[in-house]
Design a protein around this motif. Structure first.
Motif, PDB file in Angstrom:
ATOM      1  N   ARG A  55      17.386   7.526  13.619  1.00  0.00           N
ATOM      2  CA  ARG A  55      16.469   8.205  14.525  1.00  0.00           C
ATOM      3  C   ARG A  55      15.014   7.963  14.101  1.00  0.00           C
ATOM      4  O   ARG A  55      14.149   7.695  14.933  1.00  0.00           O
ATOM      5  CB  ARG A  55      16.785   9.694  14.535  1.00  0.00           C
ATOM      6  CG  ARG A  55      16.157  10.449  15.674  1.00  0.00           C
ATOM      7  CD  ARG A  55      16.594  11.913  15.680  1.00  0.00           C
ATOM      8  NE  ARG A  55      16.109  12.571  16.875  1.00  0.00           N
ATOM      9  CZ  ARG A  55      14.858  12.983  17.052  1.00  0.00           C
ATOM     10  NH1 ARG A  55      13.974  12.804  16.074  1.00  0.00           N
ATOM     11  NH2 ARG A  55      14.485  13.569  18.180  1.00  0.00           N
ATOM     12  N   ALA A 101      21.012   7.109  22.600  1.00  0.00           N
ATOM     13  CA  ALA A 101      22.097   7.347  23.555  1.00  0.00           C
ATOM     14  C   ALA A 101      22.473   6.051  24.261  1.00  0.00           C
ATOM     15  O   ALA A 101      23.659   5.762  24.469  1.00  0.00           O
ATOM     16  CB  ALA A 101      21.670   8.406  24.567  1.00  0.00           C
ATOM     17  N   ASP A 136      15.966  10.014  20.962  1.00  0.00           N
ATOM     18  CA  ASP A 136      17.198  10.538  21.553  1.00  0.00           C
ATOM     19  C   ASP A 136      17.660   9.688  22.730  1.00  0.00           C
ATOM     20  O   ASP A 136      18.830   9.309  22.836  1.00  0.00           O
ATOM     21  CB  ASP A 136      16.990  11.994  21.984  1.00  0.00           C
ATOM     22  CG  ASP A 136      16.771  12.921  20.800  1.00  0.00           C
ATOM     23  OD1 ASP A 136      17.289  12.609  19.702  1.00  0.00           O
ATOM     24  OD2 ASP A 136      16.083  13.940  20.966  1.00  0.00           O
ATOM     25  N   GLU A 137      16.736   9.372  23.624  1.00  0.00           N
ATOM     26  CA  GLU A 137      17.096   8.553  24.782  1.00  0.00           C
ATOM     27  C   GLU A 137      17.564   7.166  24.354  1.00  0.00           C
ATOM     28  O   GLU A 137      18.588   6.654  24.836  1.00  0.00           O
ATOM     29  CB  GLU A 137      15.880   8.419  25.705  1.00  0.00           C
ATOM     30  CG  GLU A 137      16.105   7.465  26.876  1.00  0.00           C
ATOM     31  CD  GLU A 137      14.816   7.146  27.625  1.00  0.00           C
ATOM     32  OE1 GLU A 137      14.827   6.197  28.421  1.00  0.00           O
ATOM     33  OE2 GLU A 137      13.800   7.824  27.381  1.00  0.00           O
TER      34      GLU A 137
END
Length: 485
Positions: A330, A345, A341-342
């Motif tokens: 991250r 994913a 986060d995007e």
């Protein structure tokens, strides 16, 4: 082997003619030794010689420290002592003027600190066998080649490369080559060098085509960051940050001190210390004021690409792949400018069950290599794009399609023992035939054998177990970098 003779602007050279008809001329100087009063200066032509110069053995290499373990056992290189290190090696099937063969000039990689054109793994015999004159180049490395110093030119290693290309322009006809059909080709730092040369126009007119493997236009240091590294290295050595002070440091001290910088950057990637280099852990890079792409008027045909799992070379061989945490992935995505986060994913969706280290490989591979290659291709219409996807069985098949793995295939030298630690047992000769053949075709005609890249289809040649074409591979991941990289 029988002798072969060629004339250059500075004197005659005697090489060797192999039974297969390929002649080699090794260690031919293209510039004077860059030491003494020429230290940290732009290259100048070599002194002419009388008689016939022996060119049957590789010449001296640019001074550099060895790779740190484990890379010293994985990536081919070597050190040949001597001052006359700015030299080229030539392989040709027609060591006589007037033949007009295409020419491929190879710029080696090594993070701007390592490597040499004399590495046997870069033997150009297979290119010559297939009708392309091959030239490999030594250029200055690390502090001598790329340290920013007041009162002397920046990017001396790039100036060496330009001088080598000028030597090719002025002399390659004597070796059977056509100076108007030159392709410059490089991998990693060699490809990044070509990217800077393309963007700056510094070598305009010296090559007609370019192949960039695992490197493009995005790796450089702005002057302020380069100055920080100069100051840090000077303090480390206890000298003033000047050319004369660094020249007075014995190479036996300067080389290991410069090489140690990468090891110091990793645990402390602090931009206050290293500037932009904190992100890619390369203290020596070309100095430029900002990112430029060559654009449609660069006048050069391009073949550009990357390996699918480049960063595994640095994760698997060091034992870090399994040790990477989710938090580290991250943090890396955020440091590269992605919304963590995007982005993660999207990367996870394409890799169900992937370890955090495998996600880090995917993100870092895109930032370092794939996205810069795509941006370069987007900027020059008619470019051709490839991806090398064959996965090595080495390291219990975890090494994957890692950085530098394609080299043995490009040079069609799968049997060279230098490549064995990374290639593993029985690498596919059919893939070498495909890839080496594409490079030969591109150097010969500008067409490697598949459609050009455009922003509608984004056609990419994938060199894997079964070579194939793919339109916009991993497009969702590519789109994450729009406006970021």
């Amino acid at each position: 082997m029988t002798p072969a003779l060629a004339a250059t602007a500075h004197g005659a050279a005697r090489g060797r003619l192999a039974p297969d008809g390929v002649a080699s001329f090794l260690g031919v100087p293209y510039a004077a030794p860059p030491f003494g009063p020429r230290r940290f200066r732009a290259p100048v032509p070599p002194e002419p010689w009388t008689g016939v110069r022996d060119a049957t053995a590789y010449g001296p290499t640019a001074p550099h420290a060895p790779y740190a373990p484990p890379f010293d056992a994985l990536i081919p290189e070597g050190v040949i002592p001597g001052d006359d290190c700015l030299n080229v090696n030539v392989w040709t099937p027609a060591p006589a003027p007037g033949t007009g063969l295409p020419v491929l000039v190879w710029l080696h990689g090594g993070a701007f600190t390592n490597g040499a054109g004399s590495v046997p793994a870069y033997d150009g015999s297979a290119f010559a066998r297939d009708g392309v004159v091959c030239v490999t180049v030594n250029y200055r490395l690390a502090a001598d080649g790329f340290l920013r110093l007041p009162g002397v030119p920046d990017n001396r290693g790039l100036l060496d490369q330009v001088a080598a290309l000028e030597w090719v322009r002025d002399n390659i006809a004597s070796f059977g080559g056509d100076p108007d059909r030159v392709t410059v080709c490089g991998e990693s730092a060699g490809a990044m060098s070509i990217g800077v040369l393309l963007a700056s126009g510094r070598a305009r007119g010296l090559f007609r085509r370019a192949v960039l493997q695992s490197g493009a236009c995005h790796h450089f240091l702005r002057p302020a960051s380069a100055g920080r590294i100069t100051a840090y290295l000077a303090a480390k050595l206890g000298v003033e940050p000047t050319a004369s002070a660094f020249a007075a440091v014995p190479l036996a001290e300067l080389l290991p001190a410069a090489a140690a910088l990468r090891g110091e950057m990793g645990p402390r990637p602090d931009p206050a210390l290293w500037g932009e280099a904190a992100l890619n852990i390369m203290p020596f890079e070309p100095v430029a004021t900002g990112l430029e792409l060559p654009g449609p008027d660069c006048g050069v045909d391009l073949l550009v690409g990357s390996n699918r799992e480049e960063y595994r070379l640095f994760l698997v061989t060091t034992g870090r792949l399994e040790a990477v945490t989710r938090a580290q992935v991250r943090a890396a995505a955020g440091a590269y400018g992605l919304p963590p986060d995007e982005a993660l994913a999207v990367y996870r969706a394409g890799r169900p069950g992937a370890l955090p280290g495998e996600l880090l490989d995917a993100v870092a591979t895109d930032w370092f290599y794939r996205i810069p290659a795509i941006r370069l291709a987007e900027s020059v219409p008619g470019s051709h794009v490839y991806e090398f996807a064959w996965r090595s069985p080495a390291f219990a098949s975890r090494l994957g399609a890692c950085h530098a793995l394609e080299l043995g295939f490009v040079f069609d030298r799968l049997a060279d023992p230098s490549y064995a630690p990374m290639l593993g047992a029985d690498p596919p000769q059919a893939l070498a035939d495909e890839m080496h053949g594409a490079w030969v075709a591109f150097a010969t005609s500008g067409d490697p054998g598949w459609p050009a890249y455009d922003t509608d289809r984004r056609t990419t040649r994938v060199f894997g177990d079964t070579p194939a074409l793919a339109d916009d591979p991993r497009g969702a991941e590519r789109r994450l970098w729009d406006g970021v990289r």
